[in-house]
Motif scaffolding. Structure first.
Motif: not given
Length: 184
Positions: A140-142, A144-145, A147-148, A160, A167, A170-171
């Motif tokens: 999850n951390e990676k 999120e990293y 995609h952000q 997204s 991203a 995943y949306s």
């Protein structure tokens, strides 16, 4: 190379970053990003590459990937980096709109001369430090990293909306690459 940065289990997801030497902003041009997309698709279709998440930034690429069959993930990564290096160098050389051509080629040649095993150009930094993702929190951390990254860089407000990232996958939207949702 330490055990920490080796791919020991090809089937487990690994977080990797491929960085252009000198952090050169090569992927500001869409045609260079398309070289990456095309070759990732090739590796998915022909080399058993599984992509869980990705993001192509201006000077680096983040991926979470594994291997789906008998192929060796390290070999697939080696082949991808070698092939894309050649294709990207050709794209730079043959791009009549590339105003930075002379500087880019000089930079890649200078980096190539730093290594005895390399007689010409070097496009990618040597190490990509694969990190095995063996638990959901780390995964999850990676993701999120990854995609952000374009949000933090100020390219988009919503992850997204960045076309060169998973991203959108995943949306619930279709992205440029097929990705396997790691949580399904």
């Amino acid at each position: 190379m330490s055990e920490k940065f080796k791919i020991l289990d090809d089937k487990l997801p690994h977080f990797v970053t491929f960085t252009v030497v000198r952090w050169i902003d090569l992927f500001t041009r869409i045609e260079y990003r398309e070289v990456i997309i095309k070759n990732l698709k090739y590796c998915q279709k022909n080399k058993g590459l599984v992509i869980y998440a990705y993001c192509i930034m201006t000077n680096h690429i983040h991926l979470i990937l594994s291997s789906s069959d008998e192929t060796n993930l390290s070999n697939t990564i080696r082949d991808f980096r070698g092939f894309t290096s050649k294709k990207l160098l050709d794209a730079v050389k043959n791009n009549p709109r590339e105003s930075r051509k002379k500087w880019l080629l000089k930079s890649f040649r200078s980096e190539g001369k730093k290594r005895r095993s390399n007689e010409t150009y070097q496009l990618w930094k040597r190490n990509y430090h694969p990190l095995e993702l063996d638990n959901h929190n780390l995964i999850n951390e990676k993701i999120e990293y990854i995609h952000q990254n374009p949000v933090k860089a100020g390219i988009v407000f919503d992850a997204s909306h960045y076309a060169f990232s998973s991203a959108s996958n995943y949306s619930g939207k279709q992205g440029l690459l097929q990705v396997r949702n790691i949580f399904e």
